[in-house]
Design an enzyme around this catalytic site. Structure first.
Site, mmCIF file in Angstrom:
data_model
loop_
_atom_site.group_PDB
_atom_site.id
_atom_site.type_symbol
_atom_site.label_atom_id
_atom_site.label_comp_id
_atom_site.label_asym_id
_atom_site.label_seq_id
_atom_site.Cartn_x
_atom_site.Cartn_y
_atom_site.Cartn_z
ATOM 1 N N LYS A 1 2.863 -7.716 8.946
ATOM 2 C CA LYS A 1 1.424 -7.841 8.695
ATOM 3 C C LYS A 1 0.947 -9.264 8.415
ATOM 4 O O LYS A 1 -0.166 -9.455 7.923
ATOM 5 C CB LYS A 1 1.037 -6.940 7.519
ATOM 6 N N LYS B 1 -2.490 -3.350 15.814
ATOM 7 C CA LYS B 1 -3.205 -2.225 15.185
ATOM 8 C C LYS B 1 -4.150 -1.580 16.196
ATOM 9 O O LYS B 1 -4.271 -0.349 16.263
ATOM 10 C CB LYS B 1 -3.966 -2.701 13.944
ATOM 11 N N ILE C 1 0.848 -1.203 0.000
ATOM 12 C CA ILE C 1 0.000 0.000 0.000
ATOM 13 C C ILE C 1 0.883 1.252 0.000
ATOM 14 O O ILE C 1 0.554 2.262 -0.628
ATOM 15 C CB ILE C 1 -0.985 0.001 1.199
ATOM 16 N N TYR D 1 -1.204 -9.669 15.387
ATOM 17 C CA TYR D 1 -1.098 -8.617 14.365
ATOM 18 C C TYR D 1 -2.237 -7.606 14.549
ATOM 19 O O TYR D 1 -2.010 -6.398 14.638
ATOM 20 C CB TYR D 1 -1.141 -9.222 12.947
ATOM 21 N N TYR E 1 -8.398 -0.400 6.943
ATOM 22 C CA TYR E 1 -8.647 -1.029 5.647
ATOM 23 C C TYR E 1 -9.389 -2.336 5.833
ATOM 24 O O TYR E 1 -9.089 -3.097 6.738
ATOM 25 C CB TYR E 1 -7.353 -1.369 4.909
ATOM 26 N N SER F 1 -6.445 -1.382 10.438
ATOM 27 C CA SER F 1 -7.028 -2.545 9.759
ATOM 28 C C SER F 1 -8.378 -2.871 10.369
ATOM 29 O O SER F 1 -8.614 -2.640 11.563
ATOM 30 C CB SER F 1 -6.066 -3.718 9.963
ATOM 31 N N ASP G 1 12.097 2.855 4.696
ATOM 32 C CA ASP G 1 11.731 1.433 4.630
ATOM 33 C C ASP G 1 13.017 0.650 4.780
ATOM 34 O O ASP G 1 13.951 0.838 3.995
ATOM 35 C CB ASP G 1 11.066 1.147 3.267
ATOM 36 N N PHE H 1 2.990 3.333 7.343
ATOM 37 C CA PHE H 1 2.609 1.965 6.954
ATOM 38 C C PHE H 1 3.530 0.907 7.560
ATOM 39 O O PHE H 1 3.094 -0.225 7.747
ATOM 40 C CB PHE H 1 2.716 1.791 5.427
ATOM 41 N N LEU I 1 -6.400 -14.640 0.234
ATOM 42 C CA LEU I 1 -7.071 -15.189 -0.941
ATOM 43 C C LEU I 1 -6.512 -14.714 -2.289
ATOM 44 O O LEU I 1 -6.224 -15.532 -3.164
ATOM 45 C CB LEU I 1 -8.574 -14.856 -0.832
#
Ligand code: UDP
Length: 343
Positions: free
Chosen positions: A86, A155, A13, A151, A178, A126, A32, A82, A201
């Site tokens: 995750k 958040k 993202i 996780y 999100y 999230s 990063d 970000f 998925l």
């Protein structure tokens, strides 16, 4: 032009948000440490936006090195945060790894936000903060129960830390929750590159379609949903990215009265696993080899968003259809295959 620090700018993202911020007139820098990403993604960002983005390969848990970025860039006007681990199953196996990485980094950044008087801060959260919800669609008022994984808990705790801090700090904070991010930039220059073998998925679908996996499974066909499979709110990554730009615009224009607020980022439409498979086959013409299987432990039956709050207060509306999500996910998988053959 306001300078924005994007943490995790080489991630899924994060990289899409770099592009969206640049396209909307922001100057961006990235931090990063590439522990789970590659700086090569910034070539894709450059191909799309025409801008070379500077990345600081710094671990945000290292306060002194992070502080040095602010010393070098005293004109940072906003942070979009970000950078975090995750992967849900990994977090179950290594909870401290998740709490240490995701929370120390946040706390360091908040300290620096105050010390360097950065006015605006957007936090990547999230829908996992809602835990296993019963009342649908999920609104920002839905009571948070304990998230299903460490996780998700990082958040939830992250949001709580920010909310407490916002009461004693002059900066303004927005957390964006999100739902299920999928898809890739329509140029196929950037997209998701899973660090660990994916368990979610969409990448499993594209990996099956391209032959990296022989077959895939649909986990659970006896749920009380319209076709027995689980329902989620899949949302295109470019739409998610744009929500960050709009949230920052909103804060920059001083339109936001609260020091801290949260918004759902979803389409508002619940789509089942079987519907996703059909949609993928229809959009791409690829046949998926899949088998129906028993439920996967820990899966919520159905989760989808009410997106009214962000629509009304910030003016965000998703632009990409389910078909777009399928097409762009597939185009990116094909591109990755092409790139891996070149190496
Ligand atoms: N799912 C599936 N097969 C897979 C991976 C996922 O049937 O190989 C299902 C999973 O059981 C869930 C839905 O797809 O119902 C979304 O799973 P994902 O892990 O992508 O998102 P999350 O459950 O975290 O919302």
């Amino acid at each position: 032009m306001s300078k924005i620090l994007v943490t995790g700018g080489c991630g899924y993202i994060g990289s899409h948000t770099l592009v969206d911020l640049i396209e909307n007139g922001y100057e961006v820098i990235s931090v990063d440490n590439n522990s789970r990403s590659s700086e090569a993604i910034l070539n894709g960002v450059k191909d799309i936006s025409g801008k070379e983005v500077k990345n600081y390969a710094v671990d945000l848990c290292d306060f002194d090195k992070t502080k040095a970025i602010f010393d070098e860039n005293p004109d940072i006007k906003g942070i979009v945060h970000f950078a975090a681990y995750k992967t849900v199953p990994e977090s179950v196996e290594h909870p401290l790894r998740y709490y240490r990485n995701n929370l120390y980094s946040l706390i360091n950044l908040l300290d620096l936000t105050r010390d360097y008087k950065v006015p605006n801060f957007i936090f990547s959260s999230s829908c996992s903060v809602y835990g296993n919800v019963e009342d649908l669609p999920v609104t920002e008022e839905t009571t948070l129960v304990r998230p299903q994984s460490p996780y998700g808990n990082t958040k939830k705790i992250g949001e709580e830390i920010i909310e407490d801090f916002s009461k004693v700090c002059d900066s303004k904070f927005i957390a964006l929750r999100y739902f299920n991010p999928i898809g890739a930039h329509p140029s196929a220059q950037i997209g998701e590159t899973p660090f660990l073998p994916p368990q979610n998925l969409m990448p499993i679908i594209t990996e099956t379609a391209i032959g990296k996996r022989e077959k895939m499974y649909v986990f659970g066909t006896d749920y009380p949903t319209r076709d027995g499979s689980c329902v989620r709110d899949y949302i295109h990554v470019v739409d998610i990215a744009h929500a960050h730009t709009l949230a920052l615009d909103h804060l920059q224009k001083n339109l936001h009265s609260d020091n801290y607020d949260v918004y759902n980022i979803g389409t508002g439409n619940g789509v089942s696993v079987l519907e996703i498979l059909q949609s993928f086959e229809k959009a791409t013409g690829k046949k998926l080899n899949y088998e129906l299987k028993e439920r996967r432990p820990g899966d919520a039956i159905a989760v989808f968003a009410n997106k009214n709050k962000i629509s009304e207060k910030i003016g965000w509306e998703p632009q990409y259809s389910l078909e777009d999500m399928m097409r762009t996910s597939w185009a990116w998988e094909e591109k990755r295959m092409e790139l891996s053959k070149e190496v």
